[in-house]
Structures are given as C-alpha cells and as structure tokens.
Write an enzyme that holds these catalytic residues in place. Sequence first.
Site, PDB file in Angstrom:
ATOM      1  N   GLU A 418     -12.157  16.649 -10.533  1.00  0.00           N
ATOM      2  CA  GLU A 418     -12.942  17.840 -10.842  1.00  0.00           C
ATOM      3  C   GLU A 418     -14.372  17.741 -10.311  1.00  0.00           C
ATOM      4  OE1 GLU A 418      -9.397  17.667 -13.293  1.00  0.00           O
ATOM      5  OE2 GLU A 418     -11.032  16.222 -13.012  1.00  0.00           O
ATOM      6  N   GLN A 443      -7.461  22.611 -13.733  1.00  0.00           N
ATOM      7  CA  GLN A 443      -6.212  23.338 -13.963  1.00  0.00           C
ATOM      8  C   GLN A 443      -6.244  24.087 -15.288  1.00  0.00           C
ATOM      9  OE1 GLN A 443      -2.824  20.647 -13.460  1.00  0.00           O
ATOM     10  NE2 GLN A 443      -2.394  21.726 -11.560  1.00  0.00           N
ATOM     11  N   PHE A 444      -6.842  23.479 -16.297  1.00  0.00           N
ATOM     12  CA  PHE A 444      -7.075  24.111 -17.587  1.00  0.00           C
ATOM     13  C   PHE A 444      -8.543  23.888 -17.934  1.00  0.00           C
ATOM     14  CE2 PHE A 444      -2.593  23.320 -17.447  1.00  0.00           C
ATOM     15  CZ  PHE A 444      -1.993  24.339 -18.161  1.00  0.00           C
ATOM     16  N   ALA A 445      -9.131  24.830 -18.658  1.00  0.00           N
ATOM     17  CA  ALA A 445     -10.572  24.765 -18.922  1.00  0.00           C
ATOM     18  C   ALA A 445     -10.986  23.444 -19.542  1.00  0.00           C
ATOM     19  CB  ALA A 445     -10.986  25.921 -19.833  1.00  0.00           C
ATOM     20  N   ASP A 446     -10.152  22.900 -20.413  1.00  0.00           N
ATOM     21  CA  ASP A 446     -10.559  21.684 -21.118  1.00  0.00           C
ATOM     22  C   ASP A 446     -10.343  20.411 -20.307  1.00  0.00           C
ATOM     23  OD1 ASP A 446      -8.358  23.255 -21.862  1.00  0.00           O
ATOM     24  OD2 ASP A 446      -7.876  22.096 -23.608  1.00  0.00           O
ATOM     25  N   TYR A 447      -9.976  20.551 -19.033  1.00  0.00           N
ATOM     26  CA  TYR A 447      -9.984  19.421 -18.108  1.00  0.00           C
ATOM     27  C   TYR A 447     -11.286  19.365 -17.291  1.00  0.00           C
ATOM     28  CZ  TYR A 447      -5.056  18.028 -18.625  1.00  0.00           C
ATOM     29  OH  TYR A 447      -3.860  17.557 -19.091  1.00  0.00           O
ATOM     30  N   ILE A 448     -12.208  20.241 -17.594  1.00  0.00           N
ATOM     31  CA  ILE A 448     -13.396  20.389 -16.757  1.00  0.00           C
ATOM     32  C   ILE A 448     -14.425  19.287 -16.977  1.00  0.00           C
ATOM     33  CG2 ILE A 448     -14.681  21.808 -18.415  1.00  0.00           C
ATOM     34  CD1 ILE A 448     -14.579  22.223 -14.569  1.00  0.00           C
ATOM     35  N   PRO A 450     -14.889  16.054 -16.626  1.00  0.00           N
ATOM     36  CA  PRO A 450     -15.350  15.109 -15.598  1.00  0.00           C
ATOM     37  C   PRO A 450     -16.363  15.724 -14.637  1.00  0.00           C
ATOM     38  CG  PRO A 450     -12.991  14.903 -15.910  1.00  0.00           C
ATOM     39  CD  PRO A 450     -13.411  16.109 -16.693  1.00  0.00           C
ATOM     40  N   HIS A 489      -5.159  21.619 -23.087  1.00  0.00           N
ATOM     41  CA  HIS A 489      -4.506  22.802 -22.538  1.00  0.00           C
ATOM     42  C   HIS A 489      -4.795  24.061 -23.350  1.00  0.00           C
ATOM     43  CE1 HIS A 489      -2.176  19.443 -20.864  1.00  0.00           C
ATOM     44  NE2 HIS A 489      -1.852  20.254 -19.877  1.00  0.00           N
TER      45      HIS A 489
END
Length: 688
Positions: A418, A443-448, A450, A489
């Site tokens: 990211e 891919q999903f907002a809560d992977y942002i 990093p 997710h």
Amino acid sequence: MLVAEGSVGTAAKKTEASPFGNVSHETVKQWFKITHLGRLIEDKAYIYIRGAKGWSYHAPFAGHDGIQLAIGQTFRANKDFLFPYYRDLLTCLSAGMSVDEILLNGLSKDGDVAGGGRHMSNHFAKPEIGIQNVSSCTGNHTLHAAGVARAIKYYGSDAVAISSQGEASTSEGYVYEALNGASREKLPVIFVIQNNGFGISVPVTQQSANTRISDNYAGLKNLKIINVDGTDFVDCHNGMTAAIEHIKTGEGPVLLHAQCVRIGAHSNSDRHTLYRTDEEIAAAEARDPLAKLRAEIIATGIMTEAEVEAVEAANAQDLQEAAARVEAAPDPAPESVEDFVWADAWTPEETETPAEGDKWKLREAINETLHAEFTRNPDTFLWGQDVASKEKGGVFNVTKGMETAFGPERVFNGPIAEDYIVGTANGMVRYKDDIRVVIEAAQFADYIWPAMEQIVEMSHEYWRTRGQFAPNITLRLSSGGYIGGGLYHSQNTEAIFGHLPGVRVVVPAFADDAAGLLRTCLRSEGMTFFLEPKFLYNQGFASTVRCDENHAIPFGKGRVRREGTDATIVSWGTTVHWSIRAANKMAKEGYEVEVIDLRTVRPWDQELVAESVRKTGRLLVVHEDHITNGFGAEIVAWTAQNVFEWLDAPIARVAAKDIPIGFSKILERATLPYEAHVHAALEDLLKY
C-alpha cells in the site's frame, strides 16, 4: 576507484600526476568554490543557532562533500526531479539554489522558496526548477522518485529522477518497496545512499547485516549498483556519470552507494561526544574532503595558495552580503497560516439526477464514470492491487474493463504494498499538472494502514509547499460492513481521514452521487478519499436513473433526501438508507423527519444542517463508524456551538459500538447500526 558492478564509460582516470584525471581545471576550481561556500553556510548556521536567531534544525553535510557536489552537478534544472534529504545543503547549492535561498530556508523567512517557512529549516527545496520539497519522514521520498520516474518513462522524456538519503533510512520498509518496484518497472531513477555510518547515534552495524548497504539489494533484477567513495570528488563524479549513462540505456534504475564520513554531530541537537570517542572524531576529521581537495588543487598547480585564499575571501564576502539581505527579509505573516490548506476543487453547477431513464447500480455508476473521465482526459491513470487482471477489475469488479479500454500503460496492477501504491501516486502527479491518478489505495479500506505515513505526507504537501504542488489523486477505498467481512474487511476509516487538514472525504449513498462526486474528484486538484460503501455496490435501493457525462456534485454540498419539520437526521453512506426507512416509519406515527445525506464528510455542509435544525429543533446524527471519536461527534459539537438556541432537545447519535466488526453475521449485527436503532433513537428524541 570504487565504482563497481559495471563499466564507468567516461570516467576521469586518476594518475599520480593528476588526481583529477581529465576533469578540466575550471571544473575543479568550481568544485572547490561551491564546496567551500557550502561549508561557510554551515558555519553561519551554527552562528544563527547559538545566537537564537533561527536555523533551529541543522544537519551538517561535512564528510559528504564529494557525493553531494556530484549529485547537484548532475541535476539539470527544469528537466530532472531531485529529491534531497535534510542533510543535502551542498547538493541543493550545487544544483542551483542561491545562497540567499539557502539562508531564507534556514531562517524560516517568508521568501523561502521551499515553502515560506512552513517546513523545518535545513529542508531545502526549489520546486520551480525541480528540487522537490521533501518531508522529514526519512526515505519516504524514494517512492515519490519512483513515481515521477514512472511518468518520465511513460511520456518518453529524457529526464531523470534522483533520490538522496542516508543509510539509516533504508531500514524503512518503503525504501525496499521503492527499489523493488523501480527495478521491476525499469524506471529511470537514481537512488543515492549517503552512508556515514550512523543513524543519529545508532551505528550502521545495528541497522544492517551488511555495512555496505548496497549489498542488501544485490539480488534485485534490473538494479544497477555503483559503489563510490563519498569523500572523493572524482570518484563521485565518475559514479554519477556512470549512473546517468546506465539510465539512458532504459535498462532500469541505479543504486549509487556513497561511503561517507560524518565529521560532526548528527545535528545541532545531538552530542556525538556521548557515543563517539575522541579518537573516532579525530579520524573522521582527518578524512575531511574539503581539506583534501584544497591541498590537491594547490599541489597540482591548478591554483596557488593566494588564488585559493581569494576564492575563500570572495565566498565569505558573498555570504556576508547575502546574510544581511536575508536577515532583513520579512518573516511569514501570522494570518498566512490559513492559506493553501485546500487545493482548488473543481466547482461544477450541480446537476441533479434525471427524472426518468435506465437505472444503474452504484458499482456501475463508478465504473462508467471512470470510463468516461479516462476517455475525456488521456493523462488519467489507475492502479492498485488486483484492479487490472483481464476482465476482473478488482474484488468487486468496479474497474472491470478499464485495462482493456485504456491499456496496461494507464491501468495496471500494483504489488500488495500500500505504501508503494500511494507513494508512487504522489510522485507521478509531479510530472505535470494535467495528470490525474486514481488509485485503489487498498483492496479494503481497513488494509490502508501501511500507507498511512504516505497519506499524512500527502495531506500537507499543498500547504507545506505554499501551493507549489498539489497531489491530484483520488484514493478509492471499498469501505464499511454489512457484508460479513470481519476484521480488515468491514471497518470504517472516515473519521481518521477527516481529521487530516486539507483532505477531502466523500461517501456516496446512491449511484448518481457516486458518479457525480467521482467526476468532481477527477477534475479537482489535491487529494480526495472516495469511500465506497461496499454493501451498496449492487443494492437496488441505492440505484438511481443513469446520469450523463455532465453530471457532477460539488464537494461539501449535502442533499435533503426526505423533507420534514419535526426532527433532522444527518447521515452518510449506508446508514442514509436506514435513516430514510426509519423516517418513513415515523411518518406513519404522525412525525415528519427530515433526512440529510451529507455526501461529503470533509468538507461537510454546515449551512444545510444548520438550516434544517433551525426548522426542526431536533437533531439525530447517524453513521456506521464507531461512536467514540466518530465523525458524528464533530457535527454534534459544531451544531451545539452554532445552532444551540434552536435546539429543543439534546442532540442524539446512532453509530456502531466501540467494538471491532466481527466475521460472524450474528456478531456483526450486534455491533453495527440498523434501521431499528435509528427508529428507537427517533422515538426518544421526539418524545423529549
């Protein structure tokens, strides 16, 4: 020479008779003049610090002289893109910044060309000629350099991106991401590592298994590695020459590792005598590049002692005159702090949805708007992880058909990194103002998370540069729950992004607004988070009549979804639908509730909310994010402060519990707000 892993080509060959090889005498004289002037500026910085006159942060370059001079001499103003770090005073002086401009930065004066005193001293920049305004987040500009190099390659320019940093910053993960990505994409970027053996007080042996940092990257395909003695002017000149020659081949980036020596402390706030022995300090001083250069110039007869002293005297005079001018220059005006917080937004005339016609779903609205805007502006690009895999178009098929329509040069996949996705976007838009980048930032907002460092960095680029650079980027994120996605997710990010000054956050609840807001994002300057409630992608109740290519929604403009006189609901995203349903149910009980869809969380439509509350006297704020520190708290606080006299009841809130969104449907339903929660809160509010 210490140049390794490849031929030097036009290298200046040293001999016993001439330590400068075939470098002209005039060039060597210029090397000395610039380097000596840089050292005098450093001495002046310490005078300012001791006199409490400014330059409160200063990191000396002494011991890095050879490589910094070579970087600056290689840089071509108004052509290349140079990303210096906080120790690069000589680099920037050599690259074309004047003494006045260096001092204006050091003293944080209004005339500072980097940004008018908005950034730390010793962070030199001149964006108008290509010397970029780099932040204090060490090494993060490697990603920006890779990004602008991507644009250089795409547009067929012969420009070069040059990134400079210390060795300790290579411990950051995003530096590896930059080197790996640039190598994979064969980008025209030179990464310079100035290794002085210390990260403040931490020795390189505690930073890296390889003390020669370039060895850590020996396995990267397409990466040319060049090692030089950073204290040797000729070796560094040869190294940069070889780097440029390799970039011209189109075979990929260069990692140029310069072994330097840190003669003084890390900075003015560092006492290096606490961790370096007297012998170590003396050994460093004995390797002083400037002293060696001076001696060699005289020994070889390039200049006499008297001629050298004349240059030194002239430099001292020039510095004295520049200091007098700069010290008298104006400081920033206090009221100017509010300038350049927001980049210019495109402000269309609002176009409402047609009354009749074919319907489209929210996902289709986003997809078709992307196609339309990419057709309209050929300088628009899209990337992210999993967005361009033939006809798939991401997890939810939102970008379906984009790669086929616009080609892999404009629509392509990024690695699962990211930081790299976001950071290279920040770099690519620097190439020219017409570029617009859309990234599926995760891919999903809560992977942002990093990429949060890059997001914070981007948020103050426009303000920090005093309007000289706006990152024209739309960060798409599928957001929220109600899908049984669970951790990473289903969470929300709006409150955290909304906290950052200068960042726009939009959250559409209907297909027409998704199209209109996305169009505005893609035609505006600055950064905008486009949060897509994933639960609504294919819901019929979020569908609307299809809009044409002129349909656009201004930022900060809410919409009354249902008119009423007894209470006001303010909401956005998925919970707008729960609010409308609850309001319709209350109508059967004799109450007319007004429902406002904010559409834009930052900025939000304060005027519309105030107007409604003055009419109804009651306010309920409904959102999907957690209730504590949710963005609804900001709306409540503002309304209580500005519309208090019209309130007939305490302001109420409905939001998710302060609990992570679990995977089990049972746990998710027990956490998130639904229609029943809104209805119950309305009943209490109306009975007060």
